[in-house]
Design a protein around this motif. Sequence first.
Motif, PDB file in Angstrom:
ATOM      1  N   GLN A 356       0.846  -1.189   0.000  1.00  0.00           N
ATOM      2  CA  GLN A 356       0.000   0.000   0.000  1.00  0.00           C
ATOM      3  C   GLN A 356       0.885   1.244   0.000  1.00  0.00           C
ATOM      4  O   GLN A 356       2.106   1.145   0.087  1.00  0.00           O
ATOM      5  N   GLY A 357       0.251   2.412  -0.077  1.00  0.00           N
ATOM      6  CA  GLY A 357       0.970   3.662   0.125  1.00  0.00           C
ATOM      7  C   GLY A 357       1.889   4.058  -1.008  1.00  0.00           C
ATOM      8  O   GLY A 357       3.029   4.475  -0.771  1.00  0.00           O
ATOM      9  N   TYR A 358       1.414   4.017  -2.247  1.00  0.00           N
ATOM     10  CA  TYR A 358       2.270   4.353  -3.383  1.00  0.00           C
ATOM     11  C   TYR A 358       2.465   5.859  -3.538  1.00  0.00           C
ATOM     12  O   TYR A 358       3.249   6.304  -4.371  1.00  0.00           O
ATOM     13  N   SER A 359       1.743   6.645  -2.777  1.00  0.00           N
ATOM     14  CA  SER A 359       1.963   8.097  -2.660  1.00  0.00           C
ATOM     15  C   SER A 359       1.886   8.829  -3.987  1.00  0.00           C
ATOM     16  O   SER A 359       2.706   9.696  -4.297  1.00  0.00           O
ATOM     17  N   GLY A 360       0.895   8.471  -4.789  1.00  0.00           N
ATOM     18  CA  GLY A 360       0.668   9.160  -6.045  1.00  0.00           C
ATOM     19  C   GLY A 360       1.485   8.657  -7.210  1.00  0.00           C
ATOM     20  O   GLY A 360       1.414   9.216  -8.301  1.00  0.00           O
ATOM     21  N   GLN A 361       2.248   7.602  -7.019  1.00  0.00           N
ATOM     22  CA  GLN A 361       3.110   7.088  -8.087  1.00  0.00           C
ATOM     23  C   GLN A 361       2.830   5.608  -8.337  1.00  0.00           C
ATOM     24  O   GLN A 361       3.727   4.826  -8.601  1.00  0.00           O
ATOM     25  N   GLY A 362       1.562   5.233  -8.292  1.00  0.00           N
ATOM     26  CA  GLY A 362       1.216   3.821  -8.304  1.00  0.00           C
ATOM     27  C   GLY A 362       0.963   3.199  -9.653  1.00  0.00           C
ATOM     28  O   GLY A 362       0.782   1.985  -9.723  1.00  0.00           O
ATOM     29  N   VAL A 363       0.930   3.969 -10.742  1.00  0.00           N
ATOM     30  CA  VAL A 363       0.559   3.367 -12.020  1.00  0.00           C
ATOM     31  C   VAL A 363       1.518   2.236 -12.388  1.00  0.00           C
ATOM     32  O   VAL A 363       1.097   1.146 -12.771  1.00  0.00           O
ATOM     33  N   ALA A 364       2.816   2.467 -12.261  1.00  0.00           N
ATOM     34  CA  ALA A 364       3.789   1.396 -12.487  1.00  0.00           C
ATOM     35  C   ALA A 364       4.134   0.676 -11.190  1.00  0.00           C
ATOM     36  O   ALA A 364       4.301  -0.548 -11.171  1.00  0.00           O
ATOM     37  N   LEU A 365       4.224   1.423 -10.079  1.00  0.00           N
ATOM     38  CA  LEU A 365       4.690   0.849  -8.816  1.00  0.00           C
ATOM     39  C   LEU A 365       3.714  -0.179  -8.265  1.00  0.00           C
ATOM     40  O   LEU A 365       4.129  -1.201  -7.695  1.00  0.00           O
ATOM     41  N   ALA A 366       2.414   0.046  -8.436  1.00  0.00           N
ATOM     42  CA  ALA A 366       1.436  -0.913  -7.929  1.00  0.00           C
ATOM     43  C   ALA A 366       1.540  -2.248  -8.666  1.00  0.00           C
ATOM     44  O   ALA A 366       1.430  -3.320  -8.060  1.00  0.00           O
ATOM     45  N   GLY A 367       1.750  -2.177  -9.983  1.00  0.00           N
ATOM     46  CA  GLY A 367       1.930  -3.416 -10.730  1.00  0.00           C
ATOM     47  C   GLY A 367       3.159  -4.170 -10.282  1.00  0.00           C
ATOM     48  O   GLY A 367       3.148  -5.409 -10.163  1.00  0.00           O
ATOM     49  N   LEU A 368       4.246  -3.442 -10.019  1.00  0.00           N
ATOM     50  CA  LEU A 368       5.452  -4.073  -9.490  1.00  0.00           C
ATOM     51  C   LEU A 368       5.171  -4.710  -8.135  1.00  0.00           C
ATOM     52  O   LEU A 368       5.587  -5.843  -7.869  1.00  0.00           O
TER      53      LEU A 368
END
Length: 419
Positions: A356-368
């Motif tokens: 959790q907590g991708y801080s607005g940068q989750g488009v690529a980071l969440a998939g990772l």
Amino acid sequence: MNDSWYRASVPAVPPRAQLQGVLDADVCIVGAGFTGLSAALELAEAGRSVIVLEAEDVGWGCSGRNGGQINPGVACDHARVVRELGETDARRVWQLGVDGVDLLRDRVERHGIDCDLKWGILLVANKARHVPELHAWQDELGALGYDRLEFHDRAALQGLLRADYHAGVMDWGGGDLHPLKYVQGLARAAEQAGVRILERSAVRSYSEQRGQVQVCTAGGQVRAGHLLLAGNAYLGKLLPWYRKGFMPIGSYIGATRPLGDLAGQLIPSRAAVCDMNTLIDYYRLTPDNRLLFGGRASARDARPDALRQTMRERMAQVFPQLAGEDFEYLWGGQVAMTMSKAPVFGRLGQRVLFTQGYSGQGVALAGLAGKLMAETVLGDARNFDLMARWRHLPVPPGAPLQTAIRALALLWYRLQDSR
């Protein structure tokens, strides 16, 4: 609050079944967004049986309504990662962040996901004091072997973006996409790999017993060897308060009418743009020449219409030509922000993982993050455990206290931005 241009611009998807009765799977995943579907696809391709439980429908949360901007890395400065994890492991974290973008690119190509993907994202300096920071950022990433950044001074920037900024850096390793199209494409790919996605199946509770996890909804139960909590800001009470390293911040986006030729005059490069304030403005053009303009932060889950005038004023500050324009669509949602801007990875017991907590940068980071959870289930926890080493302050319990803390933090950020 999800009456977005994204929803309006894609055909309606038939609803999927709800969970009824008792089902068994190797892995149960809570949340059909970027994180959960990424994990599900990875696990299914490795031969595991997977059930995804979604409280609403695919992409209902942040994955289907965010700004669509793709950035490599995590949201905090690399220097902060070095202080937390040391130089060697900080480099590993940076490379994982780049790998997250490559993972997105690969899945779009491999599964034929039509999501308006294009490359190039501009980071622009609002103030003169930001320009040395841009140079330092470019030098820092260059030392990590990242060579996709181009600096543009004030004059050169006008060829890319007709707005009043001091300078900008184009990152050709980032870009933008239609997030709802992308998450729906991930769902189709996961289902084709054998994943079962059940919608309107909110998880009420779970427990570990007799070597498995039992996950309960109003309509049934899933028994699984592992449980992955992938609901990010929308997990509610499924995580104990002391394991929540983030606070939900309201974020809002408006979409103008199609602007025709004016759109290309505003952003000749058609790149996505993000500024350098703490409370950022971010914006980009859609294929039908609307301007998507976002970034208004709120301590509360405000109604988007209550913010309409403020957002119109912010848009007109960037593009005076749009002073008379309104938004045809205006929507919002919750962004999971951590104090450090680094994501939270963790375990609960022996069989439950969460990110959790991708801080607005989750488009690529969440998939990772979903891929790293899947790798952990499959027996390789090296990268998950690296990310889980980051120490996060617990968020105090109680909605009124959390709202007050968010309001104070946003006030501080506004004061910083006014300098």
